[in-house]
Enzyme design. Structure first.
Site, PDB file in Angstrom:
ATOM      1  N   GLU A 109      -6.715   4.633   8.054  1.00 23.16           N
ATOM      2  CA  GLU A 109      -6.508   6.063   7.755  1.00 23.16           C
ATOM      3  C   GLU A 109      -7.765   6.660   7.132  1.00 23.16           C
ATOM      4  O   GLU A 109      -8.090   7.826   7.365  1.00 23.16           O
ATOM      5  CB  GLU A 109      -5.270   6.233   6.851  1.00 23.16           C
TER       6      GLU A 109
ATOM      7  N   GLU B 264      -5.176  -4.956  10.640  1.00 25.14           N
ATOM      8  CA  GLU B 264      -4.141  -3.957  10.837  1.00 25.14           C
ATOM      9  C   GLU B 264      -4.396  -3.238  12.163  1.00 25.14           C
ATOM     10  O   GLU B 264      -5.202  -2.300  12.218  1.00 25.14           O
ATOM     11  CB  GLU B 264      -4.148  -2.928   9.706  1.00 25.14           C
TER      12      GLU B 264
ATOM     13  N   ASN C 280       0.870  -1.176   0.000  1.00 22.18           N
ATOM     14  CA  ASN C 280       0.000   0.000   0.000  1.00 22.18           C
ATOM     15  C   ASN C 280       0.904   1.222   0.000  1.00 22.18           C
ATOM     16  O   ASN C 280       1.533   1.517   1.013  1.00 22.18           O
ATOM     17  CB  ASN C 280      -0.899  -0.045   1.251  1.00 22.18           C
ATOM     18  N   TRP C 281       0.947   1.910  -1.149  1.00 31.99           N
ATOM     19  CA  TRP C 281       1.881   3.043  -1.270  1.00 31.99           C
ATOM     20  C   TRP C 281       1.316   4.342  -0.690  1.00 31.99           C
ATOM     21  O   TRP C 281       1.966   5.377  -0.750  1.00 31.99           O
ATOM     22  CB  TRP C 281       2.284   3.241  -2.739  1.00 31.99           C
ATOM     23  N   LYS C 282       0.072   4.284  -0.210  1.00 22.57           N
ATOM     24  CA  LYS C 282      -0.563   5.454   0.428  1.00 22.57           C
ATOM     25  C   LYS C 282      -0.348   6.701  -0.447  1.00 22.57           C
ATOM     26  O   LYS C 282      -0.334   6.583  -1.670  1.00 22.57           O
ATOM     27  CB  LYS C 282      -0.016   5.618   1.849  1.00 22.57           C
TER      28      LYS C 282
ATOM     29  N   GLY D  10       2.984  -1.171   4.284  1.00 22.84           N
ATOM     30  CA  GLY D  10       3.035   0.256   3.961  1.00 22.84           C
ATOM     31  C   GLY D  10       4.473   0.678   3.682  1.00 22.84           C
ATOM     32  O   GLY D  10       5.007   0.461   2.596  1.00 22.84           O
ATOM     33  N   GLY D  11       5.109   1.247   4.683  1.00 18.81           N
ATOM     34  CA  GLY D  11       6.458   1.822   4.547  1.00 18.81           C
ATOM     35  C   GLY D  11       7.449   0.923   3.818  1.00 18.81           C
ATOM     36  O   GLY D  11       8.168   1.386   2.921  1.00 18.81           O
TER      37      GLY D  11
ATOM     38  N   GLY E 186       2.789   2.179  10.840  1.00 20.92           N
ATOM     39  CA  GLY E 186       3.747   3.275  10.682  1.00 20.92           C
ATOM     40  C   GLY E 186       4.456   3.653  11.963  1.00 20.92           C
ATOM     41  O   GLY E 186       5.088   4.710  12.041  1.00 20.92           O
TER      42      GLY E 186
ATOM     43  N   HIS F 264      -9.478   1.201   5.078  1.00 18.92           N
ATOM     44  CA  HIS F 264      -8.190   1.338   5.779  1.00 18.92           C
ATOM     45  C   HIS F 264      -8.385   2.258   6.987  1.00 18.92           C
ATOM     46  O   HIS F 264      -9.189   3.193   6.944  1.00 18.92           O
ATOM     47  CB  HIS F 264      -7.145   1.914   4.816  1.00 18.92           C
TER      48      HIS F 264
ATOM     49  N   SER G 294       3.754  -2.298  10.261  1.00 19.12           N
ATOM     50  CA  SER G 294       5.222  -2.352  10.407  1.00 19.12           C
ATOM     51  C   SER G 294       5.835  -3.682   9.968  1.00 19.12           C
ATOM     52  O   SER G 294       6.810  -4.141  10.568  1.00 19.12           O
ATOM     53  CB  SER G 294       5.619  -1.997  11.849  1.00 19.12           C
TER      54      SER G 294
HETATM   55  P1  13P Z   1       3.190   0.248   7.703  1.00 20.11           P
HETATM   56  O1  13P Z   1       3.678  -1.016   7.065  1.00 20.11           O
HETATM   57  O2  13P Z   1       3.916   1.473   7.229  1.00 20.11           O
HETATM   58  O3  13P Z   1       3.103   0.152   9.193  1.00 20.11           O
HETATM   59  O4  13P Z   1       1.677   0.472   7.163  1.00 20.11           O
HETATM   60  C1  13P Z   1       0.794  -0.580   7.239  1.00 20.11           C
HETATM   61  C2  13P Z   1      -0.422  -0.216   6.482  1.00 20.11           C
HETATM   62  O5  13P Z   1      -1.152   0.679   6.851  1.00 20.11           O
HETATM   63  C3  13P Z   1      -0.697  -0.951   5.237  1.00 20.11           C
HETATM   64  O6  13P Z   1      -1.973  -0.687   4.756  1.00 20.11           O
END
Ligand code: 13P
Length: 252
Positions: A99, A169, A11-13, A236-237, A175, A97, A215
């Site tokens: 967020e 999640e 997920n590149w957000k 994510g990251g 994050g 998600h 993470s």
């Molecule tokens: P991180 O891997 O950066 O913690 O993010 C997880 C995430 O929100 C994937 O959708």
């Protein structure tokens, strides 16, 4: 051993402009050639979906979107429809998600409608669920997961949900560098699978893929994937850098 093919999804957000996204996708393709028995997906921003869709065409890396509008078309400024996502080459859509829930105030009811739009279009939904830190501290983790699944999948039947994927999640692990322990993650995944069984039957519970997110990185993916109810990761990251993400994908 279960029959579920693992899925590692990035997920590149809201990161990467078009040229950065293209560069990362191309490098990832090179670094993952020959990878077998793992499904791979990346979800770039809407702006680069069409471009990345062309880069991934005929490859084993699938394209996903990070959100969708539940309506088919119309005067909905700033929204994106299922048919637009399909025309870019998407096959997956991330829905609900944390967020989107927290920052953009998406409710379980919105999420339920979005899942409906995704399924009606023949796309694969990834429904995200997870508790906040204060909900966990209050001992409410399972109550929250139960509610998010119950409301998010309201009015569906097992037959509609054959392709459904759930991503667990925990909000406090996103994050933050804090990962749920393998046991904490497994416990929630087991709860989710049992909930799916109660609600939709054993067959769907056995086939549904439940991803862990929060993470995930090369150093912890192997352990996480060892848990019996964890069928992949939503990253994510660590998905932003092609080399790092390829190491997550090649966790075996
Ligand atoms: P991180 O891997 O950066 O913690 O993010 C997880 C995430 O929100 C994937 O959708």
């Amino acid at each position: 051993m279960n029959q579920r093919t693992p899925l590692i999804a990035g997920n590149w957000k809201m990161y990467k402009d078009c040229s950065q996204a293209a560069e990362t996708a191309k490098t990832l393709l090179e670094l993952t050639t020959g990878v077998k028995d793992v499904d791979i997906m990346i979800a770039p921003s809407f702006a680069s979906l069409y471009l990345i869709g062309n880069i991934l065409k005929n490859s084993d890396i699938k394209l996903g979107a990070q959100n969708i509008c539940h309506r088919k078309e119309g005067a909905f400024t700033g929204e994106i429809s299922a048919s637009m996502l399909l025309s870019c080459g998407c096959s997956y859509v991330i829905v609900g998600h944390s967020e989107r829930r927290e920052i953009f105030k998406e409710t379980d009811d919105n999420i339920n409608k979005k899942i409906n739009a995704v399924i009606n279009a023949g796309l694969i939904p990834i429904l995200c669920v997870g508790e906040t830190e204060s909900q966990r501290d209050a001992g409410d983790t399972f109550k929250i997961l139960d509610k998010q699944i119950e409301s998010g999948l309201k009015d569906f039947f097992a037959d509609n949900l054959k392709n459904l994927i759930i991503a667990y999640e925990p909000v406090w692990a996103i994050g933050t560098g804090k990962t749920a322990t393998d046991e904490q993650a497994q416990e929630s995944h087991k709860f989710i699978r049992e909930k799916i069984e109660k609600r939709f039957g054993k067959s769907l519970a056995e086939s549904i893929r439940i991803l862990y997110g929060g993470s995930v990185k090369p150093a912890n993916i192997k352990q996480i994937m060892n848990m019996p109810d964890i069928d992949g990761a939503l990253v994510g990251g660590a998905s932003l850098d092609a080399k790092t993400f390829s190491e997550v994908i090649k966790y075996k």
